[in-house]
Scaffold this motif. Sequence first.
Motif, PDB file in Angstrom:
ATOM      1  N   ALA A  91       5.856 149.077 107.082  1.00  0.00           N
ATOM      2  CA  ALA A  91       5.034 147.863 107.301  1.00  0.00           C
ATOM      3  C   ALA A  91       5.128 147.407 108.749  1.00  0.00           C
ATOM      4  CB  ALA A  91       5.492 146.756 106.365  1.00  0.00           C
ATOM      5  N   GLY A  92       5.003 148.327 109.706  1.00  0.00           N
ATOM      6  CA  GLY A  92       5.090 147.935 111.109  1.00  0.00           C
ATOM      7  C   GLY A  92       6.449 147.316 111.372  1.00  0.00           C
ATOM      8  N   ARG A 182      -1.543 147.121 113.314  1.00  0.00           N
ATOM      9  CA  ARG A 182      -2.048 146.512 114.546  1.00  0.00           C
ATOM     10  C   ARG A 182      -1.280 147.062 115.754  1.00  0.00           C
ATOM     11  NH1 ARG A 182      -5.280 142.201 114.162  1.00  0.00           N
ATOM     12  NH2 ARG A 182      -4.472 141.393 112.201  1.00  0.00           N
ATOM     13  N   TYR A 183      -1.993 147.423 116.781  1.00  0.00           N
ATOM     14  CA  TYR A 183      -1.428 148.032 118.004  1.00  0.00           C
ATOM     15  C   TYR A 183      -0.645 149.309 117.696  1.00  0.00           C
ATOM     16  CZ  TYR A 183      -2.635 143.587 120.131  1.00  0.00           C
ATOM     17  OH  TYR A 183      -3.325 142.480 120.565  1.00  0.00           O
ATOM     18  N   ARG A 192       2.795 153.540 111.459  1.00  0.00           N
ATOM     19  CA  ARG A 192       1.611 153.253 112.292  1.00  0.00           C
ATOM     20  C   ARG A 192       0.352 153.146 111.438  1.00  0.00           C
ATOM     21  NH1 ARG A 192       4.737 156.388 115.898  1.00  0.00           N
ATOM     22  NH2 ARG A 192       3.886 158.357 115.169  1.00  0.00           N
ATOM     23  N   LYS A 193       0.460 153.606 110.193  1.00  0.00           N
ATOM     24  CA  LYS A 193      -0.716 153.552 109.302  1.00  0.00           C
ATOM     25  C   LYS A 193      -0.387 152.728 108.061  1.00  0.00           C
ATOM     26  CE  LYS A 193      -3.202 157.460 110.853  1.00  0.00           C
ATOM     27  NZ  LYS A 193      -3.669 158.810 110.688  1.00  0.00           N
ATOM     28  N   ALA A 194       0.339 151.647 108.272  1.00  0.00           N
ATOM     29  CA  ALA A 194       0.853 150.889 107.117  1.00  0.00           C
ATOM     30  C   ALA A 194      -0.184 149.951 106.495  1.00  0.00           C
ATOM     31  CB  ALA A 194       2.088 150.111 107.524  1.00  0.00           C
ATOM     32  N   PRO A 250      -5.658 135.346 110.139  1.00  0.00           N
ATOM     33  CA  PRO A 250      -5.467 136.598 109.395  1.00  0.00           C
ATOM     34  C   PRO A 250      -6.583 137.624 109.586  1.00  0.00           C
ATOM     35  CG  PRO A 250      -5.875 134.737 107.898  1.00  0.00           C
ATOM     36  CD  PRO A 250      -5.689 134.167 109.270  1.00  0.00           C
ATOM     37  N   MET A 251      -7.767 137.196 110.077  1.00  0.00           N
ATOM     38  CA  MET A 251      -8.871 138.156 110.241  1.00  0.00           C
ATOM     39  C   MET A 251      -9.067 138.574 111.695  1.00  0.00           C
ATOM     40  SD  MET A 251     -11.534 136.562 107.460  1.00  0.00           S
ATOM     41  CE  MET A 251     -12.782 137.815 107.643  1.00  0.00           C
ATOM     42  N   LYS A 252      -8.052 138.403 112.531  1.00  0.00           N
ATOM     43  CA  LYS A 252      -8.275 138.742 113.944  1.00  0.00           C
ATOM     44  C   LYS A 252      -8.456 140.260 114.105  1.00  0.00           C
ATOM     45  CE  LYS A 252      -3.408 138.343 115.345  1.00  0.00           C
ATOM     46  NZ  LYS A 252      -2.754 137.543 114.319  1.00  0.00           N
ATOM     47  N   PRO A 253      -9.410 140.646 114.951  1.00  0.00           N
ATOM     48  CA  PRO A 253      -9.732 142.074 115.053  1.00  0.00           C
ATOM     49  C   PRO A 253      -8.929 142.816 116.123  1.00  0.00           C
ATOM     50  CG  PRO A 253     -11.381 140.760 116.203  1.00  0.00           C
ATOM     51  CD  PRO A 253     -10.359 139.788 115.679  1.00  0.00           C
ATOM     52  N   ILE A 254      -8.039 142.132 116.827  1.00  0.00           N
ATOM     53  CA  ILE A 254      -7.391 142.767 117.987  1.00  0.00           C
ATOM     54  C   ILE A 254      -6.358 143.825 117.578  1.00  0.00           C
ATOM     55  CG2 ILE A 254      -7.719 140.854 119.632  1.00  0.00           C
ATOM     56  CD1 ILE A 254      -4.795 140.051 118.943  1.00  0.00           C
TER      57      ILE A 254
END
Length: 450
Positions: A91-92, A182-183, A192-194, A250-254
């Motif tokens: 989970a990152g 994310r990142y 990285r693909k959690a 929670p919906m940030k696309p960055i």
Amino acid sequence: MTQRLHIVGGGMAGSEAAWQAAEAGIPVVIHEMRPKVETFAHRTGDLAEMVCSNSFRSDDHEQNAVGLLHWEMLQAGGLVMRQAYTHRLPAGGALAVDRDAFSAGVTQVLRDHPNVSVSDEEITELPEDGQWIFATGPLTSSALGAAIARETGADALAFFDAIAPIVYFDSIDMDVAWLQSRYDKGETEEERKAYINCPMTKPQYEAFIDALLAADKTAFHEGETAGYFDGCLPIEVMAERGRETLRHGPMKPIGLTNSHKPEEKAYAVVQLRRDNALGTLYNIVGFQTKMKYGAQTEVFRMIPGLEEAKFARLGGIHRNTFLNSPTLLDAQMRLRSKPNIRFAGQITGVEGYVESSAMGLAAGRMAAAEILGRPLPEIPQDTAHGALIHHITGGAEAKTFQPMNVNFGLFRPVDGLKGGRRGRKDRYKAYTDRAKAEWTGWLATQEVPA
Ligand SMILES: Cc1cc2nc3c(=O)[nH]c(=O)nc-3n(C[C@H](O)[C@H](O)[C@H](O)COP(=O)(O)OP(=O)(O)OC[C@H]3O[C@@H](n4cnc5c(N)ncnc54)[C@H](O)[C@@H]3O)c2cc1C
């Protein structure tokens, strides 16, 4: 014969308290009312059930106060943290776990412990004698809540909290959604693909916000006012605060690139996090809601990739009970008016799985020391445990007392460090270094000489 310790509630705090006391040689009885008496949120009869998210949050013990609590609990041989690490999921940077395996693990260790017995009864009174820890959590049964209110002379405080839905993986359209943390955070490919990411265009986002605002929501009962966990606001409440709020929350696309269309930048992204080791369940991150069930399925199926989503559990809203601890508890977490009773966990006015377990750890050790007649040095205020205890038992303003997550704002400043944003990393590191040294010293005071 050593006096028995009774622990009411086998949740996060009660389980940890039982483990700490049992390991200190105290016979412990856990009184857990489930599965005979159910709560709104628990699904099983297991101890330490995670009722909503499957995450113990950040595991960064140098720069994050929750991560520091993880570290302190591990050093103290904490059962909850040990089991969390045993059942960890990618989970990152977060410590997420397979919830069923985690609670089954805690349950088995405690049931197998020679000093622990478990009794499946609801306790409805505050006993006059014996040593007791009440760790009955935010969903304390109403009979017990009434007994506490009678004793404290004040209504137990209450506020509201919402939980997020869980979706079956095989109902998610992975031709639209993609896997990425994310990142690309994480040390392994799995890390990285959690997360599963569902992209939205601007028109899709606008339509989604309109639907959220218009959806049917659960009404509050007369006389009840709505207050929420700050970190757990229902999404529709966030949407009401401004149309862009979710896109910055929670919906940030960055930090995300759509692997199906790398050239297209999503306007907003909904993330789902794995909820079990099998990878068959995913929860929608930050999507706790008080929308009515019918409205939830309709609105969530507007999310690209979730058009055919099947829900293992929908979100919901519930009442949360906690004490005005600064006025009611002493520094040893005992009820001032009945010192044979301690409180631990979320009912003391901390918030979250980690904080609740930590208060169980502290209460378990305090009760064990009292029973054994061995004075326990005060938990240093500059540790994460100490900062929280200090806050709930006196540091917080009693009039405006609200449940609190652990955070560096609760820590005393370290002298000679720069303020402001620039100095933040150094400051946090100084807090955690100081806390670790103090916690190590405190634990050493309880080591039994060989
Ligand atoms: C719906 C919901 C969603 C939440 N979501 C999150 C989240 O996502 N992340 C997070 O960190 N925290 C979350 N929390 C907070 C979470 O409950 C606590 O952080 C944590 O579980 C509290 O630990 P606890 O041991 O104090 O209480 P609990 O873990 O709730 O344990 C209390 C136990 O006491 C038992 N009990 C109650 N009354 C009696 C009685 N009279 N006699 C005997 N047994 C009794 C209950 O059955 C329960 O097992 C949520 C809480 C709720 C209610």
